[in-house]
Design an enzyme around this catalytic site. Structure first.
Site, short mmCIF file in Angstrom:
data_model
loop_
_atom_site.label_atom_id
_atom_site.label_comp_id
_atom_site.label_asym_id
_atom_site.label_seq_id
_atom_site.Cartn_x
_atom_site.Cartn_y
_atom_site.Cartn_z
N LYS A 22 0.84 -1.24 -0.06
CA LYS A 22 0.20 -0.02 0.13
C LYS A 22 0.79 1.28 0.02
CE LYS A 22 -1.67 1.44 4.05
NZ LYS A 22 -1.24 2.86 4.40
N ASN A 23 1.95 1.20 0.81
CA ASN A 23 2.63 2.46 1.02
C ASN A 23 4.07 2.72 -0.17
OD1 ASN A 23 1.46 2.83 3.32
ND2 ASN A 23 3.17 2.44 4.68
N ARG A 94 -4.69 10.89 4.85
CA ARG A 94 -3.59 11.92 4.73
C ARG A 94 -2.86 11.58 3.55
NH1 ARG A 94 0.08 14.64 8.05
NH2 ARG A 94 2.11 14.11 7.45
N CYS A 118 -4.70 12.90 13.10
CA CYS A 118 -5.35 11.39 12.86
C CYS A 118 -5.37 10.83 14.06
CB CYS A 118 -4.85 10.67 11.68
SG CYS A 118 -3.27 10.25 11.84
N ARG A 123 0.64 14.62 13.21
CA ARG A 123 0.95 14.59 11.77
C ARG A 123 1.16 15.87 11.12
NH1 ARG A 123 -0.90 8.73 9.71
NH2 ARG A 123 0.98 8.64 8.67
N PRO A 124 2.15 16.73 11.56
CA PRO A 124 2.19 17.74 10.64
C PRO A 124 2.93 17.78 9.30
CG PRO A 124 3.94 17.62 12.37
CD PRO A 124 3.12 16.56 12.66
N ILE A 125 2.79 18.62 8.63
CA ILE A 125 3.45 18.72 7.10
C ILE A 125 4.52 19.82 6.83
CG2 ILE A 125 1.56 17.76 6.08
CD1 ILE A 125 0.79 20.54 5.07
N ASP A 126 5.25 20.17 7.98
CA ASP A 126 6.15 21.04 7.92
C ASP A 126 7.35 20.74 7.26
OD1 ASP A 126 6.26 19.29 10.09
OD2 ASP A 126 8.09 20.69 10.86
N LEU A 127 7.78 19.43 7.34
CA LEU A 127 9.01 19.04 6.54
C LEU A 127 8.57 19.14 4.88
CD1 LEU A 127 9.96 16.26 8.95
CD2 LEU A 127 11.00 18.43 8.71
N ASP A 306 4.86 0.64 11.90
CA ASP A 306 3.50 0.14 11.29
C ASP A 306 3.31 -1.48 11.84
OD1 ASP A 306 2.90 2.32 10.11
OD2 ASP A 306 3.23 1.80 8.31
N ARG A 398 -8.27 -0.63 5.00
CA ARG A 398 -7.55 0.53 4.40
C ARG A 398 -6.25 -0.32 3.95
NH1 ARG A 398 -5.92 4.32 8.26
NH2 ARG A 398 -4.53 4.98 6.67
C1 UD1 Z 1 4.42 6.90 6.26
C2 UD1 Z 1 3.58 5.63 6.16
C3 UD1 Z 1 2.87 5.12 7.41
C4 UD1 Z 1 4.03 5.00 8.46
C5 UD1 Z 1 4.88 6.18 8.51
C6 UD1 Z 1 6.17 5.95 9.09
C7 UD1 Z 1 2.67 5.90 3.75
C8 UD1 Z 1 1.42 6.32 3.17
N1 UD1 Z 1 2.59 5.99 5.20
O1 UD1 Z 1 3.47 7.95 6.70
O2 UD1 Z 1 2.14 3.90 7.15
O3 UD1 Z 1 3.43 4.68 9.79
O4 UD1 Z 1 5.45 6.65 7.08
O5 UD1 Z 1 6.81 4.57 8.92
O6 UD1 Z 1 3.80 5.64 3.27
N2 UD1 Z 1 6.46 14.49 10.73
C9 UD1 Z 1 6.68 15.82 10.91
N3 UD1 Z 1 6.53 16.73 10.05
C10 UD1 Z 1 6.31 16.25 8.62
C11 UD1 Z 1 6.33 15.10 8.34
C12 UD1 Z 1 6.32 13.91 9.36
O7 UD1 Z 1 6.79 16.27 12.05
O8 UD1 Z 1 6.26 17.35 7.60
C13 UD1 Z 1 6.60 13.67 11.77
C14 UD1 Z 1 5.32 12.92 11.94
O9 UD1 Z 1 4.28 13.35 12.59
C15 UD1 Z 1 5.53 11.60 12.50
C16 UD1 Z 1 7.07 11.05 11.88
O10 UD1 Z 1 7.56 12.34 11.38
O11 UD1 Z 1 5.66 11.47 13.96
C17 UD1 Z 1 7.09 10.03 10.72
O12 UD1 Z 1 6.11 10.46 9.58
P1 UD1 Z 1 6.26 10.36 8.22
O13 UD1 Z 1 7.51 9.41 8.13
O14 UD1 Z 1 6.35 11.64 7.37
O15 UD1 Z 1 4.93 9.06 7.95
P2 UD1 Z 1 4.14 9.59 6.66
O16 UD1 Z 1 4.86 9.49 5.60
O17 UD1 Z 1 2.91 10.28 7.08
#
Ligand code: UD1
Length: 419
Positions: A22-23, A94, A118, A123-127, A306, A398
Site C-alpha cells: 500500500k505504501n 492523509r 489523525c 502528523r504535521p506537514i512542515d517538512l 506500522d 484500508r
Molecule cells: C508513512 C506511512 C505510514 C508509516 C509512516 C512511518 C505511507 C502512505 N504511510 O507515513 O504507514 O507509519 O510513514 O513509517 O507511506 N512529521 C513531521 N513533519 C512532517 C512530516 C512528518 O513532524 O512534515 C513527523 C510525523 O508527525 C511522525 C514522523 O514525522 O511523527 C514520521 O512521519 P512520516 O515518516 O512522514 O510518515 P508518513 O509519510 O505520514
C-alpha cells in the site's frame, strides 16, 4: 458497516500470498500526475486507501481505470483540469498530500486542504513544505488550505530534520522537473522510497541514492509512460508472521523478499520464531515463539512503527515481560484498551508500553481504532479462546486486501458479516 468474527484458538497451516505494498502504491499513483501519458500499475492491491487516492486523481481530471480482476490500475493524467481537489475526498486520507509535489512540479501551482490530525498523532506537514520552499516554491497556509506556487523550481540541498517518508517522497517528486540537481539529506530509507524512485526512473527521471540517507535528483524536462509492478507489502507480511507466532503455527508466505523484512525477522527470531527463506517464499514456524522482547520503533532500517501494534498482540501471550517504545508517532497505543478487554496485561507510560505476558486471551467485542490497531485485534482474536467480534473493520480494509479470505485459507475460523 461490517464486523469480523473470529472463533479463536486455532492452528494455521498452508500458504498465503502477500499483496503489493500500500505504501508504495499510494505515492506511485500520485507520481502518475507527473506524466502526460498513460501509466499502468500491475498487481495493485485493491484497498480502500488505493481507491481514495484514485478518486482524488479522478477529481483532478485524470482518467483512472481500476481492473479488480487482474489487479491493474491505469492512469492517464494528460487532461488534468482541476487544481483544487475536493476537500472531503482529500481529508479521507492523509496520504492525499502526496499529490502536492507532483502537481507543483507539473503545473507550477496547487491548492490543497490542510490534513486534519489523525488517530495516531498530530502528523504535521512542515517538512514537506520546507522542502518545497527550498526548491523555490512560495507556500501560503491560510483558511485551512495550503497554496503552493512555483513556476520555476531550482535544484538545491535539503536537509530533513527527520527522515519523514512522505516528505522525502513529495520532495523527490517535486524535484523531478526542477532545474539542476537536488540533494535530499537525512532522507527516509524505506524500501517504498526505492520503489517510488524506481518507478520515476522507469518514466525517465534521473534519481540516485534512494534507499540511503542522501538522494540525488537531476532535473529532467519530461517523463514518459511506464508499466510498473510495485514491491510486496512488508507490513502485511509481518502481520501474517505475527499470526504464526501467536497461534504457534507453521506456514508459508509467498511473494516476499527477506531483505525488506530484516528488522521484523530479527525481532521475531528473538521471540523464538524459526524462519527459512527460499527466494520469494518464506516458511515461518511460530511453534516455539514464546520469548518476550524489547522493541523500539524507528525509521527504516529500524523496527517499523506500522508493526508495533501487531507485535504487542504477540507479546501479550509471551512468557515474560516485554517493553515497547514508540518513538515515531505520539499516540500509537490505541489497541491497548481493546487488548486489555481481551485479558492482556499492558501498562502505558507515555511512549512506553510494558507488556506482561498472560497464559490466555479471551474473545469479546472490540473495536478497530486505526489500521494497525485493527490488525492487532485480528491477531489477538486468532489466539483467544472463544469468539472475538471486531467492529469498525473499515480501518482494517484500508491496508489489508482480503484479510478474512487469506486467513480462512490458512485454516482460521473467521467471517465477515454486514450489520
Ligand atoms: C508513512 C506511512 C505510514 C508509516 C509512516 C512511518 C505511507 C502512505 N504511510 O507515513 O504507514 O507509519 O510513514 O513509517 O507511506 N512529521 C513531521 N513533519 C512532517 C512530516 C512528518 O513532524 O512534515 C513527523 C510525523 O508527525 C511522525 C514522523 O514525522 O511523527 C514520521 O512521519 P512520516 O515518516 O512522514 O510518515 P508518513 O509519510 O505520514
Amino acid at each position: 458497516m461490517e464486523k469480523i468474527i473470529i472463533n479463536g484458538d486455532t492452528t494455521l497451516k498452508g500458504e498465503v500470498a502477500i499483496s503489493s505494498a500500500k505504501n508504495s502504491v499510494l505515492p506511485i499513483i500520485a507520481a502518475c500526475i507527473l506524466c502526460a501519458e498513460e501509466c499502468v500499475i500491475e498487481g495493485a492491491p485493491m484497498l480502500e486507501d488505493v481507491f481514495v487516492i484514485c478518486s482524488v486523481l479522478q477529481d483532478l481530471g485524470c482518467i483512472v481505470e481500476i481492473n479488480n480482476v487482474n489487479n491493474t490500475i491505469s492512469i492517464n493524467s494528460k487532461n488534468i483540469i482541476n487544481k483544487e481537489p475536493n476537500i472531503e475526498l482529500v481529508r479521507k486520507m492523509r496520504a492525499s498530500f502526496l499529490i502536492m509535489g507532483p502537481m507543483l512540479a507539473r503545473f507550477g501551482s496547487f491548492k490543497l486542504s490542510m490534513p486534519g490530525g489523525c488517530n495516531i498523532g498530530n502528523r504535521p506537514i512542515d517538512l514537506h513544505l520546507k522542502g518545497l520552499k527550498a526548491l523555490g516554491a512560495k507556500v501560503d497556509t491560510e483558511h485551512g488550505f495550503v497554496l503552493v506556487e512555483g513556476n520555476k523550481l531550482t535544484g538545491c540541498k535539503i536537509n530533513l530534520d527527520f527522515p519523514s517518508v512522505g516528505a522525502t517522497e513529495n520532495i523527490m517528486m517535486a524535484a523531478v522537473f526542477a532545474e539542476g540537481t537536488t540533494i535530499i539529506q537525512n532522507a527516509a530509507e524505506e524500501p517504498e522510497i526505492i520503489d517510488l524512485a524506481n518507478f520515476l526512473s522507469s518514466m525517465g527521471a534521473k534519481i540516485f541514492g534512494a534507499g540511503t540517507g542522501s538522494i540525488t535528483i537531476h532535473g529532467v524536462t519530461t517523463l514518459h509512460k511506464s508499466v510498473y509492478k510495485p514491491i510486496f507489502d512488508r507490513i502485511e507480511a509481518g502481520t501474517y508472521m505475527a499470526c504464526a507466532g501467536i497461534t504457534k503455527s507453521k506456514f508459508k508466505l509467498i511473494g516476499v523478499n527477506e531483505e525488506h523484512l530484516r528488522p521484523i525477522i530479527s525481532k521475531l527470531t528473538e521471540c523464538g520464531m524459526i524462519i527459512e527463506s527460499n527466494g520469494e517464499e518464506m516458511i515461518v514456524d511460530g511453534r516455539e515463539c514464546y520469548k518476550p522482547v524489547d522493541i523500539k520503533t524507528l525509521p527504516y532500517p529500524g523496527f517499523p512503527t506500522d508493526m508495533q501494534a501487531q507485535m504487542m498482540s504477540l507479546l501479550s501471550m509471551s512468557h515474560g515481560t516485554s517493553v515497547i517504545t514508540e518513538t515515531v508517532f505520539e499516540n500509537r497505543f490505541m489497541q491497548v484498551p481493546e487488548l486489555t478487554r481481551m485479558g492482556a496485561n499492558i501498562k502505558i507510560d507515555g511512549r512506553v508500553a510494558i507488556i506482561d505476558g498472560v497464559k490466555k486471551l479471551t474473545g469479546c467485542e472490540v473495536k478497530a481504532t486505526d489500521l494497525r490497531a485493527g490488525a492487532a485485534l485480528v491477531i489477538a482474536g486468532l489466539a483467544a479462546t472463544g469468539i472475538t467480534t471486531i467492529n469498525d473493520v473499515y480501518h482494517i480494509d484500508r491496508g489489508y486486501m482480503n484479510i478474512e479470505k487469506k486467513l480462512k485459507a490458512l485454516g482460521a475460523d473467521i467471517k465477515r458479516i454486514k450489520i
